[in-house]
Scaffold this motif. Structure first.
Motif, PDB file in Angstrom:
ATOM      1  N   UNK A 276       0.668  -1.154  -0.283  1.00 15.93           N
ATOM      2  CA  UNK A 276       0.015   0.090   0.209  1.00 15.93           C
ATOM      3  C   UNK A 276       0.979   1.091  -0.336  1.00 15.93           C
ATOM      4  N   UNK A 277       0.239   2.335  -0.122  1.00 12.33           N
ATOM      5  CA  UNK A 277       0.699   3.645  -0.741  1.00 12.33           C
ATOM      6  C   UNK A 277       1.521   4.004   0.513  1.00 12.33           C
ATOM      7  N   UNK A 278       0.584   4.158   1.898  1.00 11.85           N
ATOM      8  CA  UNK A 278       1.007   4.219   3.341  1.00 11.85           C
ATOM      9  C   UNK A 278       2.261   3.517   4.330  1.00 11.85           C
ATOM     10  N   UNK A 279       2.747   2.231   3.310  1.00 13.45           N
ATOM     11  CA  UNK A 279       3.926   1.440   3.487  1.00 13.45           C
ATOM     12  C   UNK A 279       4.823   2.292   3.674  1.00 13.45           C
ATOM     13  N   UNK A 280       4.806   1.789   1.893  1.00 12.44           N
ATOM     14  CA  UNK A 280       5.673   3.327   0.894  1.00 12.44           C
ATOM     15  C   UNK A 280       6.500   4.103   1.424  1.00 12.44           C
TER      16      UNK A 280
ATOM     17  N   UNK B  92      14.351  15.572  -3.397  1.00 14.17           N
ATOM     18  CA  UNK B  92      14.457  14.149  -2.717  1.00 14.17           C
ATOM     19  C   UNK B  92      13.990  13.235  -4.174  1.00 14.17           C
ATOM     20  N   UNK B  93      15.431  11.865  -4.812  1.00 16.26           N
ATOM     21  CA  UNK B  93      15.743  11.776  -5.926  1.00 16.26           C
ATOM     22  C   UNK B  93      16.462  10.693  -5.039  1.00 16.26           C
ATOM     23  N   UNK B  94      17.247  10.402  -4.901  1.00 16.89           N
ATOM     24  CA  UNK B  94      18.814   9.223  -4.491  1.00 16.89           C
ATOM     25  C   UNK B  94      17.712   8.305  -4.128  1.00 16.89           C
ATOM     26  N   UNK B  95      17.232   8.529  -2.862  1.00 17.45           N
ATOM     27  CA  UNK B  95      17.061   7.893  -1.158  1.00 17.45           C
ATOM     28  C   UNK B  95      15.468   7.287  -2.397  1.00 17.45           C
ATOM     29  N   UNK B  96      14.687   7.250  -2.854  1.00 12.91           N
ATOM     30  CA  UNK B  96      13.623   6.362  -3.803  1.00 12.91           C
ATOM     31  C   UNK B  96      13.830   5.687  -5.074  1.00 12.91           C
TER      32      UNK B  96
ATOM     33  N   UNK C 119      15.315   1.373  -6.630  1.00 13.03           N
ATOM     34  CA  UNK C 119      15.483   1.450  -8.083  1.00 13.03           C
ATOM     35  C   UNK C 119      14.731   2.979  -8.860  1.00 13.03           C
ATOM     36  N   UNK C 120      14.996   2.025  -9.943  1.00 11.14           N
ATOM     37  CA  UNK C 120      15.242   2.816 -11.303  1.00 11.14           C
ATOM     38  C   UNK C 120      13.057   3.446 -11.352  1.00 11.14           C
ATOM     39  N   UNK C 121      12.492   2.145 -10.656  1.00 14.45           N
ATOM     40  CA  UNK C 121      11.137   2.200 -11.704  1.00 14.45           C
ATOM     41  C   UNK C 121      10.746   3.089  -9.873  1.00 14.45           C
ATOM     42  N   UNK C 122      11.169   3.589  -9.411  1.00 14.16           N
ATOM     43  CA  UNK C 122      10.767   4.801  -8.659  1.00 14.16           C
ATOM     44  C   UNK C 122       9.373   4.193  -7.541  1.00 14.16           C
ATOM     45  N   UNK C 123       9.300   2.624  -7.707  1.00 17.09           N
ATOM     46  CA  UNK C 123       8.046   2.408  -6.905  1.00 17.09           C
ATOM     47  C   UNK C 123       8.052   0.178  -6.538  1.00 17.09           C
ATOM     48  N   UNK C 124       7.410   0.585  -6.110  1.00 14.06           N
ATOM     49  CA  UNK C 124       6.757  -1.743  -5.565  1.00 14.06           C
ATOM     50  C   UNK C 124       6.536  -1.625  -7.567  1.00 14.06           C
ATOM     51  N   UNK C 125       7.004  -3.168  -7.523  1.00 12.66           N
ATOM     52  CA  UNK C 125       6.393  -3.648  -8.544  1.00 12.66           C
ATOM     53  C   UNK C 125       5.463  -4.099  -8.925  1.00 12.66           C
ATOM     54  N   UNK C 126       5.290  -3.582 -10.441  1.00 11.39           N
ATOM     55  CA  UNK C 126       3.579  -3.479 -10.878  1.00 11.39           C
ATOM     56  C   UNK C 126       3.156  -2.117 -10.420  1.00 11.39           C
TER      57      UNK C 126
END
Length: 301
Positions: A157-161, A233-237, A242-249
């Motif tokens: 979920x978004x809140x977990x990320x 902020x960028x490098x922390x994400x 990784x380069x996807x900037x988000x979870x798989x899917x």
């Protein structure tokens, strides 16, 4: 007089990139080289319109603002408490200062990968028989009787990320703020604390009435620089997702304004990237001016 040429040169190197960015952001419909007339282009604000109409612009702006609003106050408060504690500890003070400062001299991407491993579930989330390890954080949660959480994997979920990003950014921002605040604390005249001891003033009152007011210039500094760094902020994400900037899917879920700028560069959308950079510059400038105005009323010199 001897420093005048150096100052002028420094000003040129500072202003020229901004001028060039403005120029690039206003270029539209670049048509390449012509046989007779050379390169042709139009001037306009079309690139700014493209940035605002970008499908993930609102999401990137929301992520950037939320990260700033959460991480800057939390990291500043924690840094202040840790700095006060370190200043009052004499035994192993230098060793503890070194330990707290280590994250500042460590590569952000490498630290992000370590954090990702701490929150990562190896296997299929929500399918117990296929999970090999739930990560250090989930192991600690289950040790105290809780249920593991899908922090950064597919289906999270978004809140977990966002929670993972806040924890990482706060931890990564602490060293610099601790160093600045600790330096400010060591510059406070000890006579104020001696007078408070004579009057048997409680520690919380000494903290709120002596330490915080006398340290307010340093607090204002770390808050302003914290917001500036937070909006970039960028490098922390990248370190966490990784380069996807988000979870798989759900690639791009945690993307920021700076990430959006980098997304435009590989596609050679230099005008769009420049426009996005100027929008970010304007946001940072406005937020910094607001902080400066607030600090004028709250800071005691």
């Amino acid at each position: 007089l001897y420093l005048a040429p150096a100052l002028v040169l420094l000003m040129v190197f500072t202003v020229w990139p901004i001028i060039n960015t403005v120029r690039m952001s206003l270029l539209e419909n670049y048509s390449g080289l012509k046989a007779a007339g050379g390169a042709t282009f139009n001037l306009g604000f079309g690139n700014f319109v493209k940035v605002v109409k970008y499908k993930r612009f609102v999401s990137c702006l929301k992520n950037t603002v939320l990260l700033c609003l959460w991480t800057v106050p939390i990291s500043t408060l924690l840094a202040l408490l840790i700095a006060v504690a370190l200043n009052s500890i004499k035994f192993l003070q230098k060793a503890l200062q070194t330990i707290f400062f280590l994250p500042y001299v460590t590569n952000s991407i490498a630290i992000g990968m370590v954090f990702a491993a701490m929150f990562n579930i190896i296997g299929m989330p929500h399918m117990e028989r296929l999970i090999q390890t739930k990560g250090i954080v989930n192991n600690v949660i289950e040790l105290f009787g809780g249920h593991y959480v899908n922090w950064i994997n597919q289906g999270s979920e978004y809140w977990a990320n966002m929670f993972v990003m806040i924890v990482y950014i706060v931890w990564n921002a602490l060293p610099f703020k601790i160093l600045v605040l600790l330096g400010g604390l060591q510059g406070i005249n000890k006579q104020y604390y001696d007078a408070a001891k004579v009057d048997s003033t409680p520690r919380w009152r000494v903290f709120t009435k002596i330490t915080v007011p006398l340290l307010s210039p340093m607090i204002a500094y770390v808050v302003i620089t914290g917001f500036i760094g937070g909006f970039k902020e960028y490098t922390s994400i990248v370190g966490i997702f990784g380069e996807t900037m988000g979870p798989a899917g759900d690639a791009g879920r945690m993307n920021t304004i700076v990430g959006m700028i980098y997304d435009a560069l590989p596609k050679s959308n230099y005008g769009v990237a420049s426009a996005a950079a100027l929008i970010l510059f304007a946001i940072i400038f406005v937020v910094t001016m607001i902080n400066m105005q607030v600090s004028k009323k709250r800071v005691h010199y």
